[in-house]
Design a protein around this motif. Structure first.
Motif, PDB file in Angstrom:
ATOM      1  N   ASN A 103       0.838  -1.191   0.000  1.00  0.00           N
ATOM      2  CA  ASN A 103       0.000   0.000   0.000  1.00  0.00           C
ATOM      3  C   ASN A 103       0.881   1.252   0.000  1.00  0.00           C
ATOM      4  N   GLU A 104       0.271   2.410   0.020  1.00  0.00           N
ATOM      5  CA  GLU A 104       1.019   3.663  -0.086  1.00  0.00           C
ATOM      6  C   GLU A 104       2.043   3.808   1.042  1.00  0.00           C
ATOM      7  N   GLU A 105       1.628   3.489   2.277  1.00  0.00           N
ATOM      8  CA  GLU A 105       2.515   3.640   3.427  1.00  0.00           C
ATOM      9  C   GLU A 105       3.712   2.699   3.330  1.00  0.00           C
ATOM     10  N   LEU A 106       3.450   1.425   3.037  1.00  0.00           N
ATOM     11  CA  LEU A 106       4.536   0.452   2.950  1.00  0.00           C
ATOM     12  C   LEU A 106       5.448   0.763   1.766  1.00  0.00           C
ATOM     13  N   ALA A 107       4.867   1.159   0.647  1.00  0.00           N
ATOM     14  CA  ALA A 107       5.666   1.493  -0.527  1.00  0.00           C
ATOM     15  C   ALA A 107       6.605   2.652  -0.234  1.00  0.00           C
ATOM     16  N   THR A 108       6.125   3.630   0.519  1.00  0.00           N
ATOM     17  CA  THR A 108       6.969   4.768   0.891  1.00  0.00           C
ATOM     18  C   THR A 108       8.112   4.307   1.785  1.00  0.00           C
ATOM     19  N   GLN A 109       7.799   3.435   2.760  1.00  0.00           N
ATOM     20  CA  GLN A 109       8.834   2.925   3.662  1.00  0.00           C
ATOM     21  C   GLN A 109       9.894   2.123   2.920  1.00  0.00           C
ATOM     22  N   MET A 110       9.474   1.356   1.907  1.00  0.00           N
ATOM     23  CA  MET A 110      10.401   0.491   1.184  1.00  0.00           C
ATOM     24  C   MET A 110      10.998   1.169  -0.041  1.00  0.00           C
ATOM     25  N   ASP A 111      10.530   2.374  -0.337  1.00  0.00           N
ATOM     26  CA  ASP A 111      11.004   3.136  -1.493  1.00  0.00           C
ATOM     27  C   ASP A 111      10.783   2.360  -2.789  1.00  0.00           C
ATOM     28  N   ILE A 112       9.562   1.866  -2.949  1.00  0.00           N
ATOM     29  CA  ILE A 112       9.171   1.136  -4.155  1.00  0.00           C
ATOM     30  C   ILE A 112       7.840   1.703  -4.647  1.00  0.00           C
ATOM     31  N   PRO A 113       7.452   1.452  -5.893  1.00  0.00           N
ATOM     32  CA  PRO A 113       6.166   1.951  -6.385  1.00  0.00           C
ATOM     33  C   PRO A 113       4.995   1.302  -5.634  1.00  0.00           C
ATOM     34  N   PRO A 114       3.936   2.044  -5.391  1.00  0.00           N
ATOM     35  CA  PRO A 114       2.744   1.451  -4.764  1.00  0.00           C
ATOM     36  C   PRO A 114       2.228   0.267  -5.579  1.00  0.00           C
TER      37      PRO A 114
END
Length: 238
Positions: A103-114
């Motif tokens: 999701n958006e939050e996890l993607a931001t944390q992992m620096d990957i596309p949503p």
């Protein structure tokens, strides 16, 4: 023995405040310092060199490759180890192993596309079969995890050390208190809305990628964190 010797050396690096590039004592001197055999020190140096914590320079000596990460999941006490230190019998239950769209939050944390697909592992650490810590691990797409026996290796960073690398890797942690949701309360066997410890861990590798993001919830009846640190004269004067 080499595992405990390695932990003692990592603690020595921290206590002596030896940062990246600092030279370690010779094996015979370190053996006297820690009260261990020279063979134990030699094996520990080899183990920590393989993990990227130390660098051996032939004919010159052994040096710190990077500042040691305290309380990390390789050399510091793991949740499994913390349970053992209490005298209880530790166990690990794998509740979920699947793939999820970030999701958006996890993607931001992992620096990957949503919506990028990542491996998701849900673990429950227990003490004498009582739930202690619930963990959600998320592994980046470049991490190979299919052939890892998670039940045999309850130390995630140790299991993935060859992919993460030691030199230049960093561990970012964050902790706070939250109220248990219905799902967390059920799994940890606590009252709904009970204050529990919530934390997250983000691993940074030497290439600037985020291979692992973990989130954990702890049963306050069975789990606590304590630190014993020196008080400096500067702190006393403030």
């Amino acid at each position: 023995m080499s595992r405990s010797s390695s932990a003692m050396i990592v603690r020595y690096l921290s206590d002596a405040e030896l940062g990246s590039g600092a030279k370690l004592p010779a094996e015979i001197d370190m053996a006297k310092e820690l009260g261990l055999s020279r063979n134990s020190i030699r094996e520990a140096y080899a183990t920590l060199t393989a993990q990227g914590v130390l660098i051996r320079k032939h004919g010159i000596g052994t040096f710190v490759a990077r500042p040691p990460i305290m309380n990390n999941l390789i050399n510091g006490p793991t949740f499994w180890g913390m349970v053992q230190m209490t005298g209880a019998d530790p166990s690990l239950r794998e509740l979920v192993r699947d793939r999820v769209a970030a999701n958006e939050e996890l993607a931001t944390q992992m620096d990957i596309p949503p919506k990028t697909e990542v491996v998701h592992l849900r673990w429950l650490f227990c003490a004498n079969d009582q739930p202690v810590v619930l963990i959600d691990h998320y592994l980046a797409p470049h991490i190979r995890s299919d052939n890892i026996d998670w039940q045999a290796s309850h130390n995630l960073l140790a299991a993935l050390a060859d992919q993460i690398g030691g030199e230049g890797a960093e561990l970012e942690t964050w902790n706070t208190a939250i109220n248990a949701t219905e799902e967390e309360a059920t799994i940890l066997n606590v009252a709904l809305g009970k204050a529990i410890l919530y934390g997250s861990v983000r691993v940074h590798d030497a290439r600037g990628r985020i291979p692992i993001v973990s989130r954990h919830w702890s049963n306050p009846k069975l789990f606590s964190i304590a630190h014993r640190l020196p008080i400096s004269a500067m702190q006393l004067s403030v």
